[in-house]
Design a protein around this motif. Structure first.
Motif, PDB file in Angstrom:
ATOM      1  N   LYS A 158     -60.053  39.667  -5.868  1.00  0.00           N
ATOM      2  CA  LYS A 158     -58.950  39.066  -6.588  1.00  0.00           C
ATOM      3  C   LYS A 158     -59.369  38.019  -7.621  1.00  0.00           C
ATOM      4  N   THR A 159     -60.199  37.030  -7.009  1.00  0.00           N
ATOM      5  CA  THR A 159     -60.660  35.893  -7.441  1.00  0.00           C
ATOM      6  C   THR A 159     -61.622  36.423  -8.525  1.00  0.00           C
TER       7      THR A 159
ATOM      8  N   GLU B  25     -52.379  46.503 -10.810  1.00  0.00           N
ATOM      9  CA  GLU B  25     -53.097  47.034  -9.662  1.00  0.00           C
ATOM     10  C   GLU B  25     -54.322  47.862  -9.969  1.00  0.00           C
TER      11      GLU B  25
ATOM     12  N   THR C  52     -51.940  36.608 -12.554  1.00  0.00           N
ATOM     13  CA  THR C  52     -52.349  35.284 -12.818  1.00  0.00           C
ATOM     14  C   THR C  52     -51.322  34.383 -12.414  1.00  0.00           C
TER      15      THR C  52
ATOM     16  N   LEU D 254     -59.698  37.956 -11.601  1.00  0.00           N
ATOM     17  CA  LEU D 254     -59.140  36.985 -12.578  1.00  0.00           C
ATOM     18  C   LEU D 254     -59.956  36.210 -12.961  1.00  0.00           C
TER      19      LEU D 254
ATOM     20  N   ASP E 177     -60.183  40.937   0.055  1.00  0.00           N
ATOM     21  CA  ASP E 177     -58.984  40.902  -0.968  1.00  0.00           C
ATOM     22  C   ASP E 177     -59.118  39.647  -1.642  1.00  0.00           C
ATOM     23  N   SER E 178     -59.075  38.729  -1.070  1.00  0.00           N
ATOM     24  CA  SER E 178     -59.002  37.187  -1.827  1.00  0.00           C
ATOM     25  C   SER E 178     -60.264  37.213  -2.829  1.00  0.00           C
TER      26      SER E 178
ATOM     27  N   ASN F 131     -54.132  47.834  -4.774  1.00  0.00           N
ATOM     28  CA  ASN F 131     -54.554  46.381  -4.739  1.00  0.00           C
ATOM     29  C   ASN F 131     -53.794  45.494  -5.824  1.00  0.00           C
ATOM     30  N   LYS F 132     -52.930  44.725  -5.447  1.00  0.00           N
ATOM     31  CA  LYS F 132     -51.986  44.092  -6.735  1.00  0.00           C
ATOM     32  C   LYS F 132     -52.873  42.803  -7.003  1.00  0.00           C
ATOM     33  N   TYR F 133     -52.580  42.374  -8.258  1.00  0.00           N
ATOM     34  CA  TYR F 133     -53.218  41.166  -8.734  1.00  0.00           C
ATOM     35  C   TYR F 133     -52.247  40.654  -9.664  1.00  0.00           C
TER      36      TYR F 133
END
Length: 196
Positions: A175-176, A142, A116, A179, A171-172, A112-114
């Motif tokens: 990631k949110t 990841e 900024t 971050l 996913d979103s 799972n990539k992230y």
């Protein structure tokens, strides 16, 4: 007509079935169980996801199976093997919904990539060198995750899935949250005097 339809539907669901879930791809978090259809012993008229007393359920490694009746989880099994669904109460022909089978992927989901979108501020303070500046840090990488509690995941996230619950649904959000957690984490690291 209503009684005949209800009786016919329930009678069709009374055949002994075998429920299973193929190997779940990494992008599927949850899916409904599927009735195995064969030429000799299949129940072609029963609902595909309805389980009845005496049905066999297969659970593979890395899976957790839940049996849900009228929105409530009645059975949970995360051990690999084949199990006989046995209930002491006779099903009623007037019951609106029978038990349904759902499978959950309990493997670690990697890749799972992230990253900024913009630099995250990081304050550099060094009393000895008289440094007190803000720098911008960009991060990428990841992360992995797995469903630790399928019961909570069913209750709070996916519910009665019609087919598959794909990881893209989360996913979103993941990631949110990751971050968003970076800013306070960087602040703590900065307070400890650790350089970026």
């Amino acid at each position: 007509k209503a009684i005949a339809g209800a009786a016919g539907g329930v009678m069709a669901d009374q055949w002994k079935e075998y429920f299973y879930c193929e190997a779940m791809p990494a992008n599927i978090l949850a899916t409904k169980g599927h009735k195995k259809v064969t030429g000799r012993s299949s129940n072609y008229k029963g609902d595909e996801n309805i389980i009845t007393n005496g049905s066999m359920i297969a659970v593979a490694d890395g899976q957790c199976m839940l049996i849900v009746e009228q929105g409530k989880v009645v059975e949970v099994c995360a051990e690999p093997g084949e199990f006989l669904y046995d209930t002491s109460t006779e099903p009623s022909i007037f019951r609106a919904e029978g038990p349904r089978v759902y499978y959950f992927n309990t493997k670690e989901l990697v890749g799972n990539k992230y990253g900024t979108a913009s630099p995250v501020p990081f304050r550099v303070v060094d009393q000895r060198a008289a440094i007190d500046i803000d720098v911008g840090i960009r991060c990428f990488g990841e992360y992995s995750y797995h469903i630790a509690n399928p019961l909570l995941f069913y209750t709070n996230v996916c519910g009665n899935v019609s087919e598959d619950y794909d990881r893209s649904n989360l996913d979103s959000q993941l990631k949110t949250e990751l971050l968003t957690a970076l800013q306070p984490a960087f602040a703590k690291i900065s307070e400890m005097g650790i350089r970026y």
